[in-house]
Design a protein around this motif. Structure first.
Motif, PDB file in Angstrom:
ATOM      1  N   PRO A 206      17.951 -56.541  25.530  1.00 51.23           N
ATOM      2  CA  PRO A 206      18.222 -55.999  26.873  1.00 51.23           C
ATOM      3  C   PRO A 206      18.617 -54.529  26.845  1.00 51.23           C
ATOM      4  CG  PRO A 206      19.792 -57.767  26.322  1.00 51.23           C
ATOM      5  CD  PRO A 206      18.744 -57.759  25.267  1.00 51.23           C
ATOM      6  N   GLU A 207      19.326 -54.104  25.818  1.00 52.77           N
ATOM      7  CA  GLU A 207      19.703 -52.678  25.749  1.00 52.77           C
ATOM      8  C   GLU A 207      18.487 -51.785  25.558  1.00 52.77           C
ATOM      9  OE1 GLU A 207      24.201 -53.294  23.910  1.00 52.77           O
ATOM     10  OE2 GLU A 207      22.640 -52.418  22.667  1.00 52.77           O
ATOM     11  N   LEU A 208      17.530 -52.262  24.764  1.00 55.36           N
ATOM     12  CA  LEU A 208      16.301 -51.476  24.570  1.00 55.36           C
ATOM     13  C   LEU A 208      15.610 -51.218  25.911  1.00 55.36           C
ATOM     14  CD1 LEU A 208      14.437 -52.974  21.455  1.00 55.36           C
ATOM     15  CD2 LEU A 208      15.117 -50.602  21.767  1.00 55.36           C
ATOM     16  N   GLN A 209      15.629 -52.235  26.754  1.00 52.45           N
ATOM     17  CA  GLN A 209      14.897 -52.132  28.016  1.00 52.45           C
ATOM     18  C   GLN A 209      15.513 -51.142  28.998  1.00 52.45           C
ATOM     19  OE1 GLN A 209      13.529 -56.126  29.463  1.00 52.45           O
ATOM     20  NE2 GLN A 209      14.209 -56.769  27.446  1.00 52.45           N
ATOM     21  N   THR A 210      16.741 -50.718  28.695  1.00 52.71           N
ATOM     22  CA  THR A 210      17.380 -49.768  29.622  1.00 52.71           C
ATOM     23  C   THR A 210      17.366 -48.339  29.080  1.00 52.71           C
ATOM     24  OG1 THR A 210      19.562 -50.117  28.661  1.00 52.71           O
ATOM     25  CG2 THR A 210      18.932 -51.585  30.468  1.00 52.71           C
ATOM     26  N   VAL A 211      16.701 -48.115  27.960  1.00 56.00           N
ATOM     27  CA  VAL A 211      16.676 -46.758  27.385  1.00 56.00           C
ATOM     28  C   VAL A 211      15.969 -45.799  28.334  1.00 56.00           C
ATOM     29  CG1 VAL A 211      15.700 -45.359  25.510  1.00 56.00           C
ATOM     30  CG2 VAL A 211      16.825 -47.533  24.981  1.00 56.00           C
ATOM     31  N   ARG A 212      16.556 -44.625  28.523  1.00 60.55           N
ATOM     32  CA  ARG A 212      16.010 -43.618  29.448  1.00 60.55           C
ATOM     33  C   ARG A 212      15.528 -42.403  28.639  1.00 60.55           C
ATOM     34  NH1 ARG A 212      14.463 -44.966  33.632  1.00 60.55           N
ATOM     35  NH2 ARG A 212      14.762 -42.881  34.502  1.00 60.55           N
ATOM     36  N   PRO A 213      14.612 -41.625  29.188  1.00 58.94           N
ATOM     37  CA  PRO A 213      14.110 -40.429  28.491  1.00 58.94           C
ATOM     38  C   PRO A 213      15.232 -39.492  28.046  1.00 58.94           C
ATOM     39  CG  PRO A 213      12.772 -40.873  30.436  1.00 58.94           C
ATOM     40  CD  PRO A 213      13.917 -41.833  30.487  1.00 58.94           C
ATOM     41  N   GLU A 214      16.272 -39.352  28.869  1.00 54.72           N
ATOM     42  CA  GLU A 214      17.370 -38.440  28.524  1.00 54.72           C
ATOM     43  C   GLU A 214      18.078 -38.902  27.249  1.00 54.72           C
ATOM     44  OE1 GLU A 214      17.146 -40.077  31.449  1.00 54.72           O
ATOM     45  OE2 GLU A 214      16.317 -38.452  32.657  1.00 54.72           O
ATOM     46  N   GLN A 215      18.176 -40.231  27.082  1.00 47.75           N
ATOM     47  CA  GLN A 215      18.854 -40.754  25.891  1.00 47.75           C
ATOM     48  C   GLN A 215      18.030 -40.457  24.631  1.00 47.75           C
ATOM     49  OE1 GLN A 215      19.156 -44.739  27.880  1.00 47.75           O
ATOM     50  NE2 GLN A 215      21.083 -44.825  26.746  1.00 47.75           N
ATOM     51  N   VAL A 216      16.704 -40.574  24.763  1.00 46.66           N
ATOM     52  CA  VAL A 216      15.839 -40.292  23.623  1.00 46.66           C
ATOM     53  C   VAL A 216      15.985 -38.826  23.222  1.00 46.66           C
ATOM     54  CG1 VAL A 216      13.427 -40.155  22.857  1.00 46.66           C
ATOM     55  CG2 VAL A 216      14.209 -42.124  24.184  1.00 46.66           C
ATOM     56  N   GLN A 217      15.984 -37.966  24.208  1.00 48.48           N
ATOM     57  CA  GLN A 217      16.143 -36.532  23.924  1.00 48.48           C
ATOM     58  C   GLN A 217      17.502 -36.268  23.265  1.00 48.48           C
ATOM     59  OE1 GLN A 217      16.717 -33.892  27.294  1.00 48.48           O
ATOM     60  NE2 GLN A 217      15.157 -32.506  26.470  1.00 48.48           N
ATOM     61  N   LEU A 218      18.513 -36.935  23.779  1.00 45.08           N
ATOM     62  CA  LEU A 218      19.862 -36.726  23.257  1.00 45.08           C
ATOM     63  C   LEU A 218      19.970 -37.151  21.784  1.00 45.08           C
ATOM     64  CD1 LEU A 218      22.756 -35.881  24.204  1.00 45.08           C
ATOM     65  CD2 LEU A 218      23.224 -38.329  24.457  1.00 45.08           C
ATOM     66  N   VAL A 219      19.421 -38.321  21.448  1.00 47.19           N
ATOM     67  CA  VAL A 219      19.544 -38.778  20.054  1.00 47.19           C
ATOM     68  C   VAL A 219      18.705 -37.902  19.121  1.00 47.19           C
ATOM     69  CG1 VAL A 219      20.169 -41.166  20.562  1.00 47.19           C
ATOM     70  CG2 VAL A 219      17.762 -40.580  20.283  1.00 47.19           C
ATOM     71  N   MET A 220      17.601 -37.378  19.617  1.00 49.45           N
ATOM     72  CA  MET A 220      16.806 -36.458  18.777  1.00 49.45           C
ATOM     73  C   MET A 220      17.643 -35.221  18.455  1.00 49.45           C
ATOM     74  SD  MET A 220      13.843 -37.629  17.924  1.00 49.45           S
ATOM     75  CE  MET A 220      13.131 -36.127  17.278  1.00 49.45           C
ATOM     76  N   ARG A 221      18.340 -34.706  19.454  1.00 53.35           N
ATOM     77  CA  ARG A 221      19.176 -33.511  19.226  1.00 53.35           C
ATOM     78  C   ARG A 221      20.366 -33.833  18.317  1.00 53.35           C
ATOM     79  NH1 ARG A 221      19.402 -31.229  25.408  1.00 53.35           N
ATOM     80  NH2 ARG A 221      17.311 -30.348  25.426  1.00 53.35           N
ATOM     81  N   LYS A 222      20.943 -35.007  18.554  1.00 56.78           N
ATOM     82  CA  LYS A 222      22.187 -35.352  17.875  1.00 56.78           C
ATOM     83  C   LYS A 222      21.962 -35.707  16.399  1.00 56.78           C
ATOM     84  CE  LYS A 222      25.978 -38.699  18.587  1.00 56.78           C
ATOM     85  NZ  LYS A 222      26.421 -39.799  19.469  1.00 56.78           N
ATOM     86  N   TYR A 223      20.880 -36.406  16.108  1.00 48.72           N
ATOM     87  CA  TYR A 223      20.722 -36.954  14.754  1.00 48.72           C
ATOM     88  C   TYR A 223      19.668 -36.248  13.889  1.00 48.72           C
ATOM     89  CZ  TYR A 223      23.581 -40.825  16.443  1.00 48.72           C
ATOM     90  OH  TYR A 223      24.607 -41.573  16.957  1.00 48.72           O
ATOM     91  N   VAL A 224      18.575 -35.784  14.523  1.00 49.43           N
ATOM     92  CA  VAL A 224      17.475 -35.265  13.691  1.00 49.43           C
ATOM     93  C   VAL A 224      17.733 -33.792  13.374  1.00 49.43           C
ATOM     94  CG1 VAL A 224      14.986 -35.201  13.390  1.00 49.43           C
ATOM     95  CG2 VAL A 224      16.001 -36.945  14.841  1.00 49.43           C
ATOM     96  N   ARG A 225      18.710 -33.573  12.528  1.00 49.23           N
ATOM     97  CA  ARG A 225      19.111 -32.229  12.116  1.00 49.23           C
ATOM     98  C   ARG A 225      19.713 -32.335  10.710  1.00 49.23           C
ATOM     99  NH1 ARG A 225      24.641 -32.361  13.873  1.00 49.23           N
ATOM    100  NH2 ARG A 225      24.863 -30.120  13.865  1.00 49.23           N
TER     101      ARG A 225
END
Lengths: 430, 453
Positions: free
Chosen positions: A390-409
């Protein structure tokens, strides 16, 4: 309405009403032993696992690999049963050692008609191991041959080097099965001492999946728990891990193409960022395939995956004869995902893929056992495994962008190949 | 037992399936054949909110003639390039993403399959996507060149591991010039010869409904699924039986012992013993017996493991049999400490001769091996993804009747069948021995003198 739009609507509707399997899992503690039990009515197989928490953070680094060596030697015979092997044959049971970065354990699978005999065998192995010196030597040789000195290809070497680089300040830089040196110096008395002092119920987790009666399981588990010793309290794991700034290790080898692996930070299962991170890496792998395979034929199968550790990592890997061009594209894709928001329709397809992969991992008794153990020990809790879909189904584009910034560094790259073909500046730029 | 029906019976079956409980409800799966010859299996999965679609064709490396090595794999990759309705791979992939589809293809010795999985409420869209995938690849020149380059890269990666080098060396010796019909990649040059016309010929000849099985598995409504398959796949035109117009040549039989020593920087000796075992077309009973033979040799407390591993020089030894329509390889893969390499090979080969003793396997061994194989089948059925894959491979080998009867056929194997299998295919039969050792051992190891004459 064109076909593609119709398809998009279909998938959105499909996701909206996707069923979440009801939870039939319970967790409890019996005599100090923690148990997670998933009942699977009508299923013919039982899968169980006895896990010891701690992994590489537990014990003496000089004795790396002791715990899996001990468990593998325990499987060879008990004080009460000379022939564990013939019992396993008779019960059609599969008994294996698992050695991970955060835990190790013994897992068993057997047909339900051999309950409780298979359970008694597992209990006997855990409570009365023979630890015969001849068994020890044979098992040690087998582990060294299959896990330590077995030849590896350049892809695996790049992955191993990246792991050592990223976790250079952490015990994860060692290997769960130990090293040739550490395994070679272990004596039987080391195993006996460890067995007596460290195979304790407060370190242990028992996971059982099968069509078993809860009361009957509880009764058998109680007998096992009563005989397991209680050790000192487990120290809570450190809360943070800092891998440092981006880094690069190049191993010279003459190959037809360069093999590249990059590691970066990642949330662990159950963390609030984990669903978005899962979707982000599916998106990243898709884009890398589009650009590197389909458009430019720079790499056959670029990968982006999440790891499976308490202090977790994400991974990019590829092999390319033109690494400069390929890596330039990789960094452009990373930038694109960091800067641009994904359209919701694009995101929904990736969420569906994430759900499919999630269900794939849970399939079968053994799959469910492994996932429950993993989420309990490495993740936040086994209960959150049920919440993941159920949590996967609520993922929003902003969250994807945020985790890319936060972790992929702070990506730590390892390359196996020709050092002259490696764009050093680029690889340490993010 | 699966239910076999003809296409004209579908409406009737659809009505019957509406009833709360029919005889078919008790079965694990239902099967039917559409009028165009497409076989269909419906395999409901109780717990998985996902639909799995696998379309498998009876053709693989076995149809490759000289100069065509790797073509069937290349063809299978082209399924995911441009389509008539998705004129670029981007648009194809975009369509897959919209539907949330995961897809893959696999081309093996005797079959080629496309597997997709997607959310359970998107069955119709998934079926349409799957049909377009296999039916409408444009097979354009540029895209073939691109996929060929990518396949060669994959070939390089595979060749870089010592395990694959050992397997390839043994494979070449076992199959001789017909290795191209077993291995997916054994000749880089032949991939360069793959043209648009030749891949289209493969497409036209083998990608036809009457050479295929469609498995619809997972969280499905049977009635709805069969209606949708009929509607979407029903118009796919039947083709000529490819094996009537182009019969497969037989394999070249191994006539003598062959061996090879690969010298590599390895720490332990890797040993590969392999024979040409039974094929389903010539010896269906031998196929079941060979599976039981492998299980007997793998019994942890059995004589073979006990003498060679628990109390012998081997660190591990695993027997396996890979059933095929025409000659399935039977293999023993073993590892030993380097200093024991010579002794290990000699003992392994000597132990094979001892299998001729009728008392080598006890009655208890047969019971344990048989029970273990039944549990293996149960474990496949416990994981619907594995079950789908096993069903596809079993159908390609010998049809759905074989899939249905597989557990019974294993149970029916007698000690006499096992002895016959051992005597026909292993004991005293031509054998390939491939060994990978370090340089020092490579100079002294002798394989031929210890081989069976």
């Amino acid at each position: 309405m064109n076909l593609r739009l119709y398809g998009s609507l279909l998938i959105v509707l499909a996701l909206g009403c996707q069923k979440t399997p009801r939870s039939d899992t319970t967790g409890f503690i019996i005599d100090g032993l923690e148990v997670v039990f998933k009942r699977t009515p009508g299923r013919p197989l039982v899968a169980a696992g006895f896990y010891l928490r701690g992994g590489l953070s537990y014990g003496n680094p000089e004795q790396a690999g002791l715990e899996p060596l001990l468990l593998a030697t325990m499987m060879e015979g008990t004080l009460r049963l000379d022939e564990v092997h013939s019992r396993l044959d008779a019960l059609s049971a599969t008994l294996e050692v698992v050695a991970e970065y955060d835990y190790s354990g013994l897992t068993i699978s057997f047909p339900i008609e051999h309950w409780p005999a298979a359970w008694e065998l597992l209990s006997d192995i855990l409570l009365h191991p023979r630890l015969d010196p001849v068994d020890l030597e044979r098992v040690r040789d087998r582990i060294i041959s299959s896990r330590i000195t077995a030849p590896t290809g350049p892809e695996q070497d790049a992955a191993r080097n990246a792991n050592q680089l990223y976790y250079s300040r952490h015990h994860y830089s060692r290997r769960p099965w130990g090293s040739l040196e550490s395994l070679s110096r272990l004596k039987r008395r080391d195993l006996v001492q460890y067995y007596r002092g460290d195979v304790t119920k407060n370190r242990a987790l028992l996971v059982v999946v099968g069509d078993l009666d809860l009361e009957e399981l509880t009764s058998h588990t109680r007998r096992l728990a009563k005989q397991l010793p209680l050790g000192p309290d487990m120290l809570p794991p450190a809360l943070t891990f800092d891998p440092g700034k981006s880094a690069l290790k190049v191993s010279r080898r003459s190959l037809s193409r360069e093999h590249i692996t990059g590691l970066f930070g990642a949330p662990r299962p159950g963390h609030p960022d984990f669903p978005a991170f899962t979707v982000a890496l599916i998106m990243l792998e898709d884009l890398l395939y589009d650009e590197l395979h389909t458009s430019r034929q720079l790499a056959y199968h670029p990968m982006a995956r999440a790891g499976d550790r308490f202090f977790n990592y994400g991974l990019i890997s590829l092999s390319s004869a033109r690494p400069r061009e390929a890596l330039q594209v990789v960094f452009e894709v990373l930038e694109r995902l960091t800067v641009n928001l994904l359209p919701v329709t694009v995101l929904q397809g990736r969420i569906a893929v994430a759900l499919t992969r999630h269900h794939r991992r849970l399939a079968g008794a053994a799959g469910a056992r492994d996932q429950l153990a993993h989420w309990k020990i490495v993740g936040e809790s086994w209960e959150q495994l049920d919440q993941f879909a159920p949590e996967l189904q609520t993922v929003r584009p902003e969250q994807v962008q945020l985790v890319m910034r936060k972790y992929v560094r702070n990506i730590h790259f390892a390359v196996v190949g020709n050092p002259r073909k490696v764009p050093r500046k680029l690889l340490t730029s993010r | 037992m699966a239910v076999m029906v003809r296409g004209w019976m579908l409406p009737l079956i659809a009505i019957l399936w509406c009833w709360p409980l029919t005889a078919a409800e008790e079965d694990r799966y239902q099967s039917t054949i559409l009028e165009n010859g497409l076989e269909l299996v419906l395999l409901p999965g109780r717990d998985t909110p996902v639909v799995i679609l696998e379309l498998v064709f009876r053709y693989g490396a076995n149809v490759q003639v000289p100069g065509q090595n790797g073509w069937t794999q290349l063809h299978a990759q082209m399924f995911f390039r441009s389509q008539e309705e998705s004129p670029s791979q981007f648009s194809y992939r975009e369509r897959a993403r919209e539907l949330g589809i995961e897809y893959s293809s696999l081309s093996r010795e005797e079959w080629t399959a496309v597997l997709i999985s997607l959310a359970d409420d998107s069955l119709e869209a998934g079926l349409e996507f799957l049909l377009r995938t296999v039916r409408q690849p444009l097979l354009e020149k540029d895209e073939i060149a691109q996929e060929r380059a990518m396949l060669l890269e994959r070939m390089d990666q595979l060749e870089s591991t010592t395990e694959s080098q050992l397997r390839r060396a043994a494979g070449h010796l076992l199959w001789g010039s017909s290795y191209r019909r077993q291995g997916r990649f054994s000749n880089r040059e032949s991939l360069d010869g793959a043209t648009v016309e030749q891949l289209r010929l493969l497409q036209m000849r083998y990608i036809i409904p009457n050479n295929a099985l469609l498995i619809v598995a997972g969280d499905i409504d049977r009635e709805e699924a069969v209606a949708q398959v009929e509607e979407i796949f029903g118009a796919w035109e039947r083709g000529y039986d490819p094996f009537r117009t182009h019969p497969l040549p037989g394999h070249i039989h191994l006539m003598e012992n062959r061996d090879t020593v690969l010298v590599k920087p390895v720490a332990s000796a890797e040993i590969f013993l392999t024979w040409q075992g039974p094929g389903y077309l010539e010896d269906p009973k031998g196929v079941s017996a060979a599976s039981v033979c492998a299980a007997l040799l793998n019994l942890r407390a059995g004589r073979f493991q006990s003498r060679l591993v628990t109390n012998g020089p081997l660190l591990q030894a695993t027997a396996s049999y890979h059933p095929q329509r025409s000659i399935g390889p039977f293999t023993i893969r073993a590892t030993a400490l380097m200093e024991n390499a010579q002794q290990a090979v000699a003992l392994l080969q000597a132990e094979i001769e001892l299998l001729a003793d009728p008392s080598y396997f006890s009655r208890r061994d047969y019971e344990h091996a048989g029970a273990g194989l039944q549990v293996q089948v149960a474990s496949w059925k416990d994981d619907i993804w594995i079950e789908v894959g096993q069903m596809a491979a079993g159908w390609a080998l010998a049809g759905l009747d074989y899939v249905d009867s597989y557990p019974d056929s294993l149970q029916a194997v007698t000690p006499a069948d096992v002895r016959k299998c051992l005597s026909n295919y292993l004991i005293g039969q031509p054998l390939v021995t491939a060994v990978m050792v370090d340089e020092g051992t490579g100079k002294s190891i002798i394989l031929r003198e210890v081989l069976v004459p």
